[in-house]
Every structure is written in C-alpha cells, then in structure tokens.
Design a protein around this motif. Structure first.
Motif, PDB file in Angstrom:
ATOM      1  N   VAL A 168       0.842  -1.210   0.000  1.00 30.13           N
ATOM      2  CA  VAL A 168       0.000   0.000   0.000  1.00 30.13           C
ATOM      3  C   VAL A 168       0.870   1.251   0.000  1.00 30.13           C
ATOM      4  N   GLU A 169       1.966   1.216   0.756  1.00 33.27           N
ATOM      5  CA  GLU A 169       2.862   2.375   0.798  1.00 33.27           C
ATOM      6  C   GLU A 169       3.427   2.662  -0.595  1.00 33.27           C
ATOM      7  N   ARG A 170       3.648   1.611  -1.388  1.00 35.60           N
ATOM      8  CA  ARG A 170       4.201   1.791  -2.742  1.00 35.60           C
ATOM      9  C   ARG A 170       3.121   2.074  -3.788  1.00 35.60           C
ATOM     10  N   TYR A 171       1.929   1.474  -3.612  1.00 33.78           N
ATOM     11  CA  TYR A 171       0.878   1.587  -4.646  1.00 33.78           C
ATOM     12  C   TYR A 171      -0.463   2.026  -4.041  1.00 33.78           C
ATOM     13  N   PRO A 172      -0.524   3.226  -3.436  1.00 34.82           N
ATOM     14  CA  PRO A 172      -1.786   3.643  -2.806  1.00 34.82           C
ATOM     15  C   PRO A 172      -2.959   3.748  -3.782  1.00 34.82           C
ATOM     16  N   VAL A 173      -2.689   4.026  -5.074  1.00 31.76           N
ATOM     17  CA  VAL A 173      -3.809   4.188  -6.020  1.00 31.76           C
ATOM     18  C   VAL A 173      -4.625   2.917  -6.167  1.00 31.76           C
ATOM     19  N   LEU A 174      -4.041   1.775  -5.861  1.00 32.82           N
ATOM     20  CA  LEU A 174      -4.772   0.522  -6.055  1.00 32.82           C
ATOM     21  C   LEU A 174      -5.902   0.331  -5.041  1.00 32.82           C
ATOM     22  N   THR A 175      -5.992   1.237  -4.049  1.00 36.32           N
ATOM     23  CA  THR A 175      -7.099   1.147  -3.080  1.00 36.32           C
ATOM     24  C   THR A 175      -8.328   1.924  -3.548  1.00 36.32           C
ATOM     25  N   PHE A 176      -8.201   2.717  -4.628  1.00 35.35           N
ATOM     26  CA  PHE A 176      -9.340   3.527  -5.091  1.00 35.35           C
ATOM     27  C   PHE A 176     -10.564   2.631  -5.309  1.00 35.35           C
ATOM     28  N   ALA A 177     -11.731   3.079  -4.813  1.00 30.44           N
ATOM     29  CA  ALA A 177     -13.013   2.384  -5.024  1.00 30.44           C
ATOM     30  C   ALA A 177     -13.053   0.984  -4.438  1.00 30.44           C
TER      31      ALA A 177
END
Length: 513
Positions: A240-249
């Motif tokens: 999550v720290e590296r790819y926060p955008v993947l939590t959208f929606a």
C-alpha cells in the motif's frame, strides 16, 4: 478469527469473523485522524464479542483516504512526471487532460525523453541517459521528492523504466519512484495518469499505514493487517505504501463481495444503499464485474481495475421533495441524527418516510404523524422505481436476476422489484462492506499484448496464467488455493504479428503465517 474494517466517509464499520461466520459487527462515526475512529469501532466490536486478542489471525482494512485526497486536492506531493517515448508521443504531453487545479497542485513538472518500445518489444528509440542525468539535476534543484516514470508499452517490456529509475535513484538519494508497468494496464495516457497519481500520494500512504499500525498497536493487536484494493483482493501494508492508487473504489467492491458471502450466491445484482447514494453492481463468479472503460478519479482518466458500479442519489438521508415525487440527489449524510424529522430536525428524508409508513421503528415516530399519506405513498413508489431502473440499467440481459440488498439504507426497499427474480435481504447486511474486507483474497494480474507469431495461443495463455499465479503468490496467496478467475482476449487486428491483448487474473486465499 479475522477482523474486517471499512473506513467510509460517514461511518467506520467493523466486523469479527470466525471462519465464514459473523460473530459481531458495529458502526462508529469516522474521525478526521482515522485511527481514532478505527480504535473506537474495534474496541466496541471486541467488547461485544468478548474475543481474545490472541485469537485474531489477521485484520483487513478498506479505506477511502486516497480517493478523498485526490478529490479534495489535499495532502498531495508535487511530482516529476518523466515520459520515455520521444520522438513518438510528442503531440500530447503528460497531464494534458488534467483539471487545472489538480495539475497546479502537483506542479506540472513534466519531462519527455527519447525511449520507449513498440508492442512487440522493438525499441522506438534508445534510452537517452544523458537527458535523464540532466532531469535528475532539475529534480534536485526543484526539491521534488517523488517521480512517476512512464515508458511506451512498458507492460510488454519494462527495461527502460527500470533503468531510468536506477539512474534517478543514484542521482537523487531518497527519491520515491512510481513505475507505470507496476500500476496501470495497456493504454498509455491512462496508465501515465495513474502513475502520476500514485506518486503524488507517496507521503500520505506512509502516514495512513502508520496510523493503521498505531491504532492496532494501541489496542494490543499483534496480528498482521492488510488493506483491500479495488478488485476485491488484499495488499500488504508495504504494498500500500508503494501503490496507494490501487485502493481507489475498494468500498463498493467490499460491499459486493460481502453481499455474495452473506447471500450465498455468486451470480446476482447487488444494491448497496448508504446514507447518500446507492451503488448498483453485478456479481460474476462472486467478484464484481470490472469496468471496461476508463475510470474518472477526481477529473482524471485512469485505467484501473475498477468495479463497474452505477451510483444513484438515493440513500437513508436523501431529501424528499415535490410531495414524494422527487428524491435526492442531495442528502443530510452523517447529520441525519439531528436533521431528520424522526430525530427532531426539520428536513423530510427517506428514513422519515419508511418510519411514517410503519415499515421501520427509528427515532420518534410521533414526529412524522403529520406527513400526508399521499406523500408517503408517492415517495415509496419513487424509491422503488429508482432502484429498479438502476438495476435494470446495469444488467447485461433481460433475464431476471436475484437482487441482494446491503448497506445501512437497505431498509428503504420493502417490496419486490419487477426486474428481480427475488430480493434477498441477508442478516448483517448493514456491515457487508466490512465483511467483504474480512473475507478478501489475494490476487495477481497480467495485462499485456502478446505476439502469437511462431507460437500457439495455448502456449501464450499458459505462460500468462503462470505469471498471474506467480504474482498472486508473491502478493501473499497460499499457492495451494490459487485459481484463475478471469481471462480476457482481444485480437488487435491493426497490428502486425498476430498481436493479441491478453488479461489474466488469479486469486487465492491469504496465507497467514
């Protein structure tokens, strides 16, 4: 046992699961610092269920933090957007279609460099390393802390992005790097947009993960925690720290996965009614159908793995006007407990209507005795028509499908729907989103253009399946449970070499160590 938490804009929900059984669940208002709301709701659910901390093997969290940051234009870093693609791609520079206020917030630090590949791996131009050294000096001079690197067709071959990252990291110590081949799919501008967005959230993601860790530590929970992403699967905190955008929606996805589990069906329509909106989506094999078109986040086009969800302005706090003939789209939201008539307020909401109709016992019923019967009848008709029409728009065939009602506002639907084979109202429906987080699995995905020349389709598919399964295993899935849940093939007739775009998704259960 597992704990599932869903941090929404209005409420933070938590649920304790023992295997696939729900031991208990509760809601608490979301707080500005987030960890406060999580601590409150966790304390509540643990005291209600009398569970021991040592019995909890994992905590799953779904959050709207990162989406909200982009939509609100707050807590974002300025980004160096580096594109590898010249002499191609010159016509549309990075961030060309971004809203002016968001682009200004991120600083419009855009750089274009010679490099990139064709779909079959041939170079457009050799990587211009001298120019990258000059850009590194610019990044240092401007005091930028994060960079987004996007190369043409990097999902096919990522060597140029990796080399550019190596050069920039060596020249600018401590630089946070986002690479497009690790984030988006094939589709250049949308993938570049997603990568820039990921880079601008680098600071916030570290703070949010730290606040989650702190909230669990304060309660003495030592079990590992995971964060749900937008395709219904889980990520580790480091991911999550590296790819926060993947939590959208991830919110609607969790609700739909929770609905599938509660109703015991994998093929159905799901209506998640909250305080402000109703989200309608379709379940296929127990996962939400994914959107086939580019998704707009805060005014920016991206090509994330997003659930195909249609939102309509109907919720438990929606305003009722025109004698019940018009409902929403505005809502009193989290202020329902002091603005709705049944709570002593002066605004007629949908919740007041269901109480006045004698369908629910919420607040003080005597406060809605004056609402005319004609208004109550018209408002109930309007609510059911809105839900029925939205479900009908989301179906892919005229055949009736089961409709699962979840969310705190599901009390608004009291009748059968014409478009549904049956309406399912499962127990614990109000915390379906937290249940969806608790039962989430771990996934891996591959999306690439393959050349079928000199090989067979089966050989290419087998290779793609192996790679997707390996990504799922690397993300924390138990190898024995990994299976392929989705395969998509699109022949690209305008490209040479019998080119085919193949997307494969593998999913498995979380391997808890």
């Amino acid at each position: 046992m597992r704990i599932g938490i869903d941090v929404g804009g209005t409420n933070t929900d938590a649920v304790l699961m023992d295997g696939m059984a729900v031991r208990g669940g509760c809601k608490s208002p979301t707080t500005a610092d987030v960890s406060g709301g999580i601590t409150a709701v966790l304390s509540d659910v643990l005291s209600r269920t009398k569970a021991s901390m040592t019995d909890i093997e994992a905590v799953m969290i779904g959050t709207t933090h990162f989406t909200n940051a982009v939509v609100e234009r707050k807590r974002l870093l300025e980004v160096a957007a580096v594109r590898l693609g010249l002499p191609a791609t010159k016509g549309l520079p990075p961030m060309v279609d971004w809203p002016e206020d968001l682009a200004t917030t991120l600083g419009r630090h855009t750089f274009m460099v010679r490099g990139g590949h064709e779909f079959d791996g041939r170079e457009i131009a050799p990587l211009d390393e001298t120019e990258l050294l000059r850009i590194a000096g610019e990044i240092r001079a401007r005091g930028l802390r994060t960079v987004a690197i996007t190369s043409v067709f990097s999902p096919v071959t990522n060597v140029m992005e990796e080399r550019a990252a190596e050069i920039l990291r060596n020249e600018v110590p401590g630089l946070l790097v986002s690479l497009s081949n690790e984030i988006g799919r094939v589709g250049f501008l949308e993938r570049e947009n997603a990568t820039i967005m990921n880079a601008c959230l680098a600071d916030l993601s570290a703070k949010v993960v730290t606040s989650f860790r702190q909230a669990l530590r304060d309660l003495g929970i030592t079990a590992p925690f995971f964060v749900s992403q937008n395709d219904g699967t889980l990520m580790t905190p480091e991911h999550v720290e590296r790819y926060p955008v993947l939590t959208f929606a991830s919110g609607p996805t969790n609700s739909m996965r929770g609905a599938a589990m509660l109703a015991g069906t994998k093929e159905a329509m799901v209506v998640d009614i909250g305080g402000t909106t109703s989200d309608v989506g379709m379940l296929m094999h127990g996962f939400p159908r994914e959107s086939a078109i580019s998704v707009d986040i805060g005014g920016v086009r991206t090509n994330f793995r997003m659930p195909d969800v249609l939102a309509v302005g109907l919720g438990g706090g929606s305003l009722v006007r025109d004698d019940g003939r018009r409902i929403g789209p505005d809502s009193v939201g989290y202020e329902i407990t002091n603005k709705a008539l049944v709570f002593g307020g002066d605004v007629l909401t949908t919740t007041d209507i269901v109480v006045a109709a004698g369908l629910e016992d919420i607040g003080d019923r005597s406060r809605v005795r004056h609402v005319p019967a004609a208004t109550i009848s018209a408002a109930l008709d309007t609510m059911h028509r809105m839900v029925d029409e939205t479900v009908d728009r989301m179906k892919t065939s005229a055949d009736p499908l089961p409709v699962i009602l979840v969310g705190g506002g599901s009390i608004l639907v009291s009748r059968d729907l014409p478009c549904a084979s049956k309406v399912i109202r499962p127990e614990n429906a109000s915390v379906a989103n937290a249940i969806g987080a608790a039962i989430a699995q771990v996934g891996g995905e591959i999306d690439r253009v393959f050349s079928l020349e000199g090989t067979s389709r089966d050989a290419v598919l087998d290779g793609a399946k192996r790679e997707a399964s390996e990504r799922a295993r690397a993300a924390g899935a138990d190898p024995a449970t990994i299976g392929i849940v989705d395969i998509e093939e699109v022949p690209l007739s305008y490209l040479p070499g019998n080119a085919t775009r193949i997307r494969v998704k593998a999913v498995g259960d979380l391997a808890v160590r």
